[in-house]
Write an enzyme that holds these catalytic residues in place. Structure first.
Site, PDB file in Angstrom:
ATOM      1  N   GLU A   1     -16.476 -82.484  12.417  1.00 54.56           N
ATOM      2  CA  GLU A   1     -16.405 -82.194  10.983  1.00 54.56           C
ATOM      3  C   GLU A   1     -17.183 -80.952  10.568  1.00 54.56           C
ATOM      4  O   GLU A   1     -18.257 -81.026   9.971  1.00 54.56           O
ATOM      5  CB  GLU A   1     -16.850 -83.412  10.178  1.00 54.56           C
ATOM      6  CG  GLU A   1     -15.931 -84.608  10.369  1.00 54.56           C
ATOM      7  CD  GLU A   1     -16.252 -85.780   9.463  1.00 54.56           C
ATOM      8  OE1 GLU A   1     -15.405 -86.661   9.335  1.00 54.56           O
ATOM      9  OE2 GLU A   1     -17.358 -85.795   8.875  1.00 54.56           O
TER      10      GLU A   1
ATOM     11  N   GLU B   1     -11.341 -90.460  13.768  1.00 57.12           N
ATOM     12  CA  GLU B   1     -11.969 -91.377  12.824  1.00 57.12           C
ATOM     13  C   GLU B   1     -10.953 -91.782  11.773  1.00 57.12           C
ATOM     14  O   GLU B   1     -10.190 -90.954  11.272  1.00 57.12           O
ATOM     15  CB  GLU B   1     -13.169 -90.751  12.096  1.00 57.12           C
ATOM     16  CG  GLU B   1     -14.394 -90.512  12.939  1.00 57.12           C
ATOM     17  CD  GLU B   1     -15.556 -89.954  12.114  1.00 57.12           C
ATOM     18  OE1 GLU B   1     -15.569 -90.166  10.878  1.00 57.12           O
ATOM     19  OE2 GLU B   1     -16.422 -89.301  12.707  1.00 57.12           O
TER      20      GLU B   1
END
Length: 472
Positions: free
Chosen positions: A191, A379
């Site tokens: 991320e 995720e």
């Protein structure tokens, strides 16, 4: 006459006219996944390990941030977290009980190099060897993320310093050399947008800065440069056959109506609004729209940077949670986003807007824009309130969320997009960054006072999905 004949003739209703067959008698939709599909759970080192001062681990930016009063809800820290540093074998048993064949984990950089560089810490290496060996003994394939936000605090200047990208590459290459005889899948960075923008523009995450636009763009550049240099270093030091990718939470745009003009708008938005992150990684350049928009604030790029940033990947992994809705319009951009209003459904975290279609469109847009060799969902999950009633946690709201999202991932896979695996976030409740322990994302409840793990209803649901290898 049997029930099926009655329903088909309509005689049971006295209509004298035939009715469409009842859904129960229609051909079932195939909701199964390929036999080699990877089912797993995901965690991150700082969120679960604890033991922050043990066995040579160095201090990280999140240690500093969480110990700064007022930065994290309830002044929580990751000092103990889920105590997985000591309970990793127990957590492997949780995975085994679910029936997963894969597990996404991260390495704490400061356990390997206490100050980010220099002499490696053998106790840290030994720990991850034990974790990996335990997973393999349980028949679980590890997918290892090299950096999940816990930056060694001793690195001068942190991500504002270009040299941090090179320090990351040295560390990533070193660990790939140590693990790639058993670990065959590595993700460089988790991320980009979170540790750059939320940490250096918004100030809500470590290191808690609110920099000027030009400085933020330089931090972003150092982040993608670290990824690219990391790919090259892992490739240079890992055993042959190692697969390398990135785990990114690109902003995913969903066409508000599935029509050609709105689909085109969503695709354009996905490329342009991720220009400084995934677009740069996949195209090896900063697109003109981004550079023109930033002007004098655009990042300073040195020779060779973009070639490194665009290093070929074996897969792309996506962290997909909430959608952004977009429609076509007559503006110069050709699209406009639709804001999330008060009535928009959300899970327990205010940011976690429920929009299952983002699962399909995220996979589709990335596939059509950049044609990656393979895709994983690194995720996907949801926070929920998770009250314990008579010893049970019946998180039906989380099951609702997961069922609908997995259904949309199935649609993408069924349409031929190269989705190879799914990692549910998360195996267990953990330290949820600035939310501390106030938000629970796990499918196992963690009593942080006793460290007892309790399977939730969502764990039973996921176990059944894996057992059948199909949407339940």
């Amino acid at each position: 006459m049997n029930r099926r004949e009655i329903l088909q003739t309509g005689l049971a209703f006295g209509t004298g006219a035939a009715l469409a067959p009842h859904r129960a008698f229609a051909d079932p939709i195939n909701l199964s996944f390929p036999k080699d599909f990877r089912w797993g759970c995901a965690t991150a080192a700082y969120q679960i390990e604890g033991a922050v001062k043990e066995d040579g681990r160095g201090q990280t930016n999140w240690d500093v941030f969480s110990h700064t009063p007022g930065r994290v809800a309830n002044n929580d820290t990751g000092d103990v977290a889920c105590d997985s540093y000591h309970r990793y074998a127990e957590d492997t048993e949780l995975l085994k009980a679910l029936g997963v064949n894969s597990y996404r984990m991260s390495i704490a950089w400061s356990r390997i190099f206490t100050t980010g560089r220099g002499k490696p810490n053998q106790m840290g290496i030994d720990y991850y060897n034990k974790v990996v060996d335990g997973l393999l003994s349980a028949g679980i394939r590890p997918y290892v993320t090299m950096f999940h936000w816990d930056l060694p605090a001793a690195l001068p200047g942190g991500w504002q310093n270009r040299d941090t990208a090179f320090a990351f590459a040295d560390y990533a290459g070193f660990m790939a050399g140590k693990l790639s005889d058993r670990v065959h899948d590595f993700m460089t960075i988790n991320e980009l947008r979170c540790f750059t923008d939320i940490g250096h523009l918004e100030g809500r995450h470590a290191p808690g800065l609110k920099l000027a636009p030009a400085e933020v763009n330089q931090v972003r550049h150092h982040g993608v440069l670290a990824h690219g240099l990391g790919v090259q270093a892992i490739r240079a030091h890992a055993k042959a056959g190692t697969a390398i990718g990135i785990a990114d939470n690109a902003t995913f745009y969903v066409p508000v109506i599935e029509t050609p003009e709105h689909i085109a708008a969503a695709k354009k938005a996905t490329r342009e609004q991720n220009a400084m992150f995934l677009t740069a990684v996949m195209e090896g350049r900063y697109i003109d729209e981004y550079l023109n928009q930033e002007g004098a604030n655009a990042p300073k790029v040195q020779a060779g940077d973009m070639a490194a940033i665009g290093s070929p990947l074996d897969f792309v992994a996506l962290n997909i949670y909430a959608p952004e809705w977009v429609r076509a319009d007559d503006s110069p951009k050709g699209y406009a986003t639709i804001p999330h209003i008060a009535s928009t459904p959300r899970m327990a975290s205010p940011w976690l807007v429920v929009g299952p279609e983002v699962a399909y469109w995220g996979v589709r847009m990335v596939s059509e824009l950049w044609k990656p060799k393979a895709l994983y969902i690194s995720e996907n999950g949801a926070s929920a309130d998770d009250p314990i009633v008579n010893g049970r946690i019946d998180d039906a709201d989380r099951v609702m969320y997961l069922r609908n999202y997995v259904g949309q991932f199935h649609r993408a896979m069924a349409e031929g997009y190269p989705l190879k695996g799914y990692f549910l976030w998360s195996l267990m409740d953990n330290f949820e960054w600035a939310d501390g322990y106030s938000k629970r994302f796990g499918i196992h409840y963690v009593d942080f006072a006793t460290q007892k793990r309790i399977p939730k209803l969502s764990a039973a649901w996921y176990k059944e999905v894996i057992r059948r290898n199909q949407l339940v």
